[in-house]
Every structure is written in C-alpha cells, then in structure tokens.
Design a protein around this motif. Structure first.
Motif, PDB file in Angstrom:
ATOM      1  N   GLU A  47      -5.948  -8.283   3.414  1.00 36.69           N
ATOM      2  CA  GLU A  47      -4.723  -7.498   3.265  1.00 36.69           C
ATOM      3  C   GLU A  47      -4.860  -6.059   3.770  1.00 36.69           C
ATOM      4  OE1 GLU A  47      -1.605  -8.219   2.193  1.00 36.69           O
ATOM      5  OE2 GLU A  47      -2.179 -10.324   2.193  1.00 36.69           O
ATOM      6  N   ALA A  48      -6.033  -5.696   4.251  1.00 38.58           N
ATOM      7  CA  ALA A  48      -6.281  -4.304   4.646  1.00 38.58           C
ATOM      8  C   ALA A  48      -5.322  -3.828   5.736  1.00 38.58           C
ATOM      9  CB  ALA A  48      -7.722  -4.140   5.109  1.00 38.58           C
ATOM     10  N   ALA A  49      -5.064  -4.675   6.721  1.00 39.36           N
ATOM     11  CA  ALA A  49      -4.142  -4.299   7.802  1.00 39.36           C
ATOM     12  C   ALA A  49      -2.746  -4.045   7.252  1.00 39.36           C
ATOM     13  CB  ALA A  49      -4.105  -5.401   8.859  1.00 39.36           C
ATOM     14  N   ASN A  50      -2.346  -4.869   6.311  1.00 40.16           N
ATOM     15  CA  ASN A  50      -1.027  -4.706   5.696  1.00 40.16           C
ATOM     16  C   ASN A  50      -0.948  -3.394   4.921  1.00 40.16           C
ATOM     17  OD1 ASN A  50       1.630  -5.623   4.908  1.00 40.16           O
ATOM     18  ND2 ASN A  50       0.777  -6.065   2.895  1.00 40.16           N
ATOM     19  N   TYR A  51      -2.020  -3.063   4.200  1.00 36.76           N
ATOM     20  CA  TYR A  51      -2.042  -1.806   3.446  1.00 36.76           C
ATOM     21  C   TYR A  51      -1.895  -0.613   4.389  1.00 36.76           C
ATOM     22  CZ  TYR A  51      -4.037  -4.632  -0.385  1.00 36.76           C
ATOM     23  OH  TYR A  51      -4.261  -5.575  -1.359  1.00 36.76           O
ATOM     24  N   LEU A  52      -2.607  -0.664   5.500  1.00 37.45           N
ATOM     25  CA  LEU A  52      -2.568   0.446   6.450  1.00 37.45           C
ATOM     26  C   LEU A  52      -1.190   0.555   7.107  1.00 37.45           C
ATOM     27  CD1 LEU A  52      -4.172   2.710   7.725  1.00 37.45           C
ATOM     28  CD2 LEU A  52      -5.063   1.085   9.404  1.00 37.45           C
ATOM     29  N   TYR A  53      -0.608  -0.586   7.417  1.00 40.36           N
ATOM     30  CA  TYR A  53       0.737  -0.591   8.002  1.00 40.36           C
ATOM     31  C   TYR A  53       1.752  -0.005   7.013  1.00 40.36           C
ATOM     32  CZ  TYR A  53       5.220  -2.300   9.705  1.00 40.36           C
ATOM     33  OH  TYR A  53       6.529  -2.378  10.131  1.00 40.36           O
ATOM     34  N   LEU A  54       1.654  -0.406   5.760  1.00 42.97           N
ATOM     35  CA  LEU A  54       2.567   0.111   4.739  1.00 42.97           C
ATOM     36  C   LEU A  54       2.361   1.610   4.515  1.00 42.97           C
ATOM     37  CD1 LEU A  54       2.432  -2.832   2.165  1.00 42.97           C
ATOM     38  CD2 LEU A  54       4.353  -2.206   3.647  1.00 42.97           C
ATOM     39  N   ALA A  55       1.128   2.050   4.683  1.00 42.52           N
ATOM     40  CA  ALA A  55       0.866   3.495   4.605  1.00 42.52           C
ATOM     41  C   ALA A  55       1.642   4.206   5.708  1.00 42.52           C
ATOM     42  CB  ALA A  55      -0.628   3.767   4.736  1.00 42.52           C
ATOM     43  N   GLY A  56       1.587   3.634   6.914  1.00 44.37           N
ATOM     44  CA  GLY A  56       2.323   4.216   8.035  1.00 44.37           C
ATOM     45  C   GLY A  56       3.822   4.252   7.786  1.00 44.37           C
ATOM     46  N   ARG A  57       4.354   3.165   7.260  1.00 52.41           N
ATOM     47  CA  ARG A  57       5.790   3.094   6.973  1.00 52.41           C
ATOM     48  C   ARG A  57       6.207   4.166   5.966  1.00 52.41           C
ATOM     49  NH1 ARG A  57       8.871  -1.515   7.622  1.00 52.41           N
ATOM     50  NH2 ARG A  57      10.478  -0.186   6.694  1.00 52.41           N
ATOM     51  N   ASN A  58       5.390   4.349   4.956  1.00 55.03           N
ATOM     52  CA  ASN A  58       5.735   5.331   3.923  1.00 55.03           C
ATOM     53  C   ASN A  58       5.530   6.767   4.403  1.00 55.03           C
ATOM     54  OD1 ASN A  58       6.460   4.233   0.986  1.00 55.03           O
ATOM     55  ND2 ASN A  58       5.148   2.742   2.006  1.00 55.03           N
ATOM     56  N   PHE A  59       4.526   6.977   5.243  1.00 50.38           N
ATOM     57  CA  PHE A  59       4.378   8.302   5.855  1.00 50.38           C
ATOM     58  C   PHE A  59       5.621   8.621   6.690  1.00 50.38           C
ATOM     59  CE2 PHE A  59      -0.461   8.131   5.558  1.00 50.38           C
ATOM     60  CZ  PHE A  59      -0.530   9.189   4.668  1.00 50.38           C
ATOM     61  N   LEU A  60       6.113   7.619   7.388  1.00 47.07           N
ATOM     62  CA  LEU A  60       7.299   7.792   8.226  1.00 47.07           C
ATOM     63  C   LEU A  60       8.516   8.152   7.372  1.00 47.07           C
ATOM     64  CD1 LEU A  60       7.969   7.611  11.234  1.00 47.07           C
ATOM     65  CD2 LEU A  60       8.624   5.223  10.877  1.00 47.07           C
ATOM     66  N   LYS A  61       8.682   7.452   6.260  1.00 44.34           N
ATOM     67  CA  LYS A  61       9.808   7.733   5.360  1.00 44.34           C
ATOM     68  C   LYS A  61       9.683   9.104   4.704  1.00 44.34           C
ATOM     69  CE  LYS A  61      10.826   2.895   4.256  1.00 44.34           C
ATOM     70  NZ  LYS A  61      10.865   1.854   3.195  1.00 44.34           N
ATOM     71  N   ALA A  62       8.441   9.571   4.574  1.00 47.56           N
ATOM     72  CA  ALA A  62       8.207  10.888   3.971  1.00 47.56           C
ATOM     73  C   ALA A  62       8.297  12.007   5.008  1.00 47.56           C
ATOM     74  CB  ALA A  62       6.839  10.921   3.302  1.00 47.56           C
ATOM     75  N   GLY A  63       8.579  11.632   6.261  1.00 44.10           N
ATOM     76  CA  GLY A  63       8.701  12.631   7.319  1.00 44.10           C
ATOM     77  C   GLY A  63       7.376  13.058   7.915  1.00 44.10           C
ATOM     78  N   GLN A  64       6.300  12.347   7.581  1.00 42.29           N
ATOM     79  CA  GLN A  64       4.967  12.667   8.109  1.00 42.29           C
ATOM     80  C   GLN A  64       4.703  11.814   9.360  1.00 42.29           C
ATOM     81  OE1 GLN A  64       2.761  14.962   6.650  1.00 42.29           O
ATOM     82  NE2 GLN A  64       4.471  15.519   5.321  1.00 42.29           N
TER      83      GLN A  64
END
Length: 227
Positions: free
Chosen positions: A175-192
C-alpha cells in the motif's frame, strides 16, 4: 649447638591464614547479628517471590488480552460488529497497556471508521500510533488510517503529512504507493503544489509498476495544464 631455624612463611600459608581469619570473623558476625541477617535474607526471598508472582501474573494477563483480541478480530471479519465491539471494550478496559490492547485500538479504529464514526476512529487511530511499536506494516496502516480521518474532516495538510509518514514507515508495503499518492492529493488540496508534485514524481519513480503510477502521471499532467 644448632640454632633453631625460622620457619619460612609462604604466600599460600598467608592466604590460608587470611581465609581462616575471614571465616572466623564472618562466624562471629553471624552469631552476633543473626537476627538482622535473617531479616535481610527474608526480605530478599520475599522480593524474589514477588518478582516470580508478578511475571506469572503478567503472562496470564497477556494471554487473556490476546484471547480477547483474537475473538474481536474473528467477529470483525464475520461482520458481527456489535460483538466485536463488546470484546474490544473489555480488552481495552481490563488490559490496557498490553500489546494486545495496543492492537485492539487499531481494530476499534477501523470498526469506527467503517461505521462512519469518524471522530471515534480518529481518536482510536491516534491512540494506536502513539502507543504501538511493533510491526511496521501495521504501524503504517495505523498512520494511514489516522490520515484518512484527518482528510475526512478537511485537514488536508496534516493528512498529507501522515500519509507520507505511513509510506516512509513501510516503503516496501503493497500500500506504500497508495499512501504516497494520497499524500500528493492532500498536499494539492492544501495548496502545497510543490510538495504534491514531488510526491507524484516519487510515486512514478519509486513505484513505477504500481497502479498509482499512472494516476500520479495524470495528476502531473493536470497540474501542468493549470499553470
């Protein structure tokens, strides 16, 4: 007339004399202080007995806790959630602090999340990740679960950080790839956007064979078009 010869004292004899002297001194001390010595011996024996009893008690406690955890997991897998919650509550109330109880918080957190009790799930996941120090895969799952709760209530920056922690805790987990992808999605939503871009690029580079690699590529294309 022959002069009497002085007897030569050897090192061995000196050692023997010192040993005899020490033994006599010890005997005298024991005779004079027998009561105090017996008290000390009694205290030491009592401590030894207490340690043995504590260890036996702890082993019994751990076994009972593990049994309750096993029962809860079986009921959870069979979707008997009420029964699973009953076992988990008993586990956490009676055996908090055991390894089984730490894992029990993880099961309870998942149960709460599945039933839409997100605040309770977040609290249980937090308790788990703060106390558990075992399997890295399980710890990563707990971190990701906590991140999902944060994401649900809109705390995207914090959620991204915890997804990232989950990936770093067990980078070889499926699941590591999924965790990293979700990190990216949330950074994007946070404006980062810079952090999001880095996360997506790492997914593509580190997990190129995963399903999330294509998703990450798509996100980078969308980000490029939005500039």
């Amino acid at each position: 007339m022959l002069k009497p010869q002085k007897k030569k004292i050897t090192k061995k004899a000196l050692k023997e004399d010192k040993f005899v002297e020490a033994a006599l001194n010890a005997k005298t001390y024991l005779e004079e202080n027998s009561k105090q010595v017996m008290i000390v011996v009694g205290v030491v024996l009592a401590l030894i007995i207490l340690i043995i009893l504590y260890r036996n008690h702890q082993q019994t406690r751990d076994l009972k806790a593990a049994t309750l955890l096993g029962l809860a997991q079986v009921e959870y897998q069979n979707m008997n959630y009420a029964k699973a919650r009953q076992f988990l509550n008993q586990l956490l109330e009676d055996y908090d602090g055991t390894d089984a109880a730490d894992q029990g918080y993880f099961v309870l957190a998942n149960l709460n999340y599945q039933q839409g009790k997100y605040e309770e799930a977040e609290a249980a996941f937090k308790k788990f990740i703060d106390s558990y120090d075992g399997s890295k895969i399980l710890k990563a799952s707990g971190l990701a679960g906590y991140a999902a709760c944060l994401e649900h209530r809109g705390a995207h920056q914090e959620a991204a950080e915890y997804y990232l922690k989950a990936q770093k805790t067990a980078p070889d987990f499926v699941e590591a790839a999924n965790y990293l992808y979700l990190a990216g999605r949330n950074f994007l939503k946070a404006g980062q956007k810079d952090k999001a871009k880095k996360a997506f690029e790492t997914v593509i580079k580190k997990y190129e064979k995963s399903n999330r690699a294509n998703d990450a590529k798509a996100q980078l294309i969308i980000m490029a078009e939005e500039k």
